[in-house]
Design an enzyme around this catalytic site. Structure first.
Site, mmCIF file in Angstrom:
data_model
loop_
_atom_site.group_PDB
_atom_site.id
_atom_site.type_symbol
_atom_site.label_atom_id
_atom_site.label_comp_id
_atom_site.label_asym_id
_atom_site.label_seq_id
_atom_site.Cartn_x
_atom_site.Cartn_y
_atom_site.Cartn_z
ATOM 1 N N ASP A 62 0.814 -1.217 0.000
ATOM 2 C CA ASP A 62 0.000 0.000 0.000
ATOM 3 C C ASP A 62 0.850 1.271 0.000
ATOM 4 O OD1 ASP A 62 0.943 -0.369 2.605
ATOM 5 O OD2 ASP A 62 -1.022 -0.696 3.475
ATOM 6 N N ASN A 128 -7.888 -2.622 14.254
ATOM 7 C CA ASN A 128 -9.246 -3.058 13.894
ATOM 8 C C ASN A 128 -9.225 -4.291 12.986
ATOM 9 O OD1 ASN A 128 -8.332 -2.021 11.496
ATOM 10 N ND2 ASN A 128 -9.837 -0.382 11.325
ATOM 11 N N HIS A 130 -7.335 -4.620 10.235
ATOM 12 C CA HIS A 130 -7.065 -4.388 8.806
ATOM 13 C C HIS A 130 -5.733 -5.008 8.394
ATOM 14 C CE1 HIS A 130 -5.106 -0.237 9.770
ATOM 15 N NE2 HIS A 130 -4.156 -0.937 9.209
ATOM 16 N N GLU A 135 -9.777 -2.089 5.267
ATOM 17 C CA GLU A 135 -10.467 -1.798 6.524
ATOM 18 C C GLU A 135 -11.679 -2.716 6.688
ATOM 19 O OE1 GLU A 135 -9.099 0.061 8.583
ATOM 20 O OE2 GLU A 135 -8.327 1.941 7.773
#
Ligand code: GLP
Length: 235
Positions: A62, A128, A130, A135
């Site tokens: 990313d 979370n 990810h 996400e």
């Protein structure tokens, strides 16, 4: 899923490095690379190793939209600092966060991912759950695309920026389908703030609400976690 509980990042990086050496000895030619604090010690041990990457290609997970190599918060900058300046590769591919036309950039990056199937993928994990910047809610079928960062991710990553307002709100990320296509996946997670995400990844239901839970469906995943990150596991 194989889980190693280690005492610290040095021990964890050593295990990841041993797996990488084995895979390269077996012919791995494409590495999928990740940024973040979790793999930093791993990259240090790779830099200090004898490994030669001159015939190896890398693809990164990313990049922030709007950041390029002049920004010390960009992922291309991170990769140069932690690995590429010390270890030359045959080719290094990252999404271009400065692309004028993001749609074109996605076509370009998806083509690169198709041309270079990943043999060995390094992953971190967000608080979370990810992976990359996929996400909660991201489709398990997704390929590289532009994603809006979750408010909790923007907040978690603000620690690296002088002003929290500077944290980009979007990123280009490999999709879950790209990540799952890797032959071997090594995920590293350290610290108590990862404990919930690790529990949901290892023992929870496989659901798009916890992107990393998809790893339960992969047949060659190694988790390297410290005791704090493992603290909520029951098995
Ligand atoms: C970032 C990155 C992820 C990384 C995660 C955890 O948002 N996009 O690739 O795995 O957050 O980062 P860290 O290892 O610093 O906790």
């Amino acid at each position: 899923m194989k889980v190693f509980v280690v005492k610290d990042q040095v021990e964890g990086a050593g295990i990841a490095l041993d797996i990488l050496k084995q895979k390269m000895a077996d012919g791995a030619q494409v590495l999928g690379l990740a940024t973040g604090s979790s793999p930093i010690e791993f990259y240090k041990q790779v830099r200090e190793s004898e490994l030669d990457f001159s015939e190896v290609t890398s693809v990164n997970l990313d990049e922030y939209v709007g950041l390029g190599e002049d920004s010390d918060q960009s992922y291309v900058y991170f990769m140069k600092e932690h690995l590429f300046n010390a270890k030359p590769f045959k080719e290094n591919h990252l999404p271009n966060g400065l692309a004028a036309d993001l749609d074109e950039e996605l076509v370009r990056y998806n083509a690169i991912l198709e041309e270079h199937p990943v043999d060995f993928q390094i992953l971190g994990i967000g608080r979370n759950g990810h992976i990359g910047f996929n996400e909660p809610g991201a489709s398990f079928d997704g390929v590289a695309r532009v994603v809006d960062l979750a408010p909790s991710t923007i907040e978690a990553n603000a620690r690296f920026f002088a002003d929290p307002e500077e944290v980009p709100k979007q990123a280009i990320s490999m999709g879950i389908a790209n990540i799952m296509a890797a032959k071997t996946i090594v995920l590293m997670a350290y610290g108590p703030e990862k404990a919930d995400a690790i529990k949901a990844t290892v023992e929870g239901t496989v659901t798009e609400e916890v992107p990393a839970s998809v790893l339960q469906n992969h047949d060659d995943v190694v988790l390297i976690i410290d005791e704090a990150a493992a603290s909520k596991l029951t098995k």
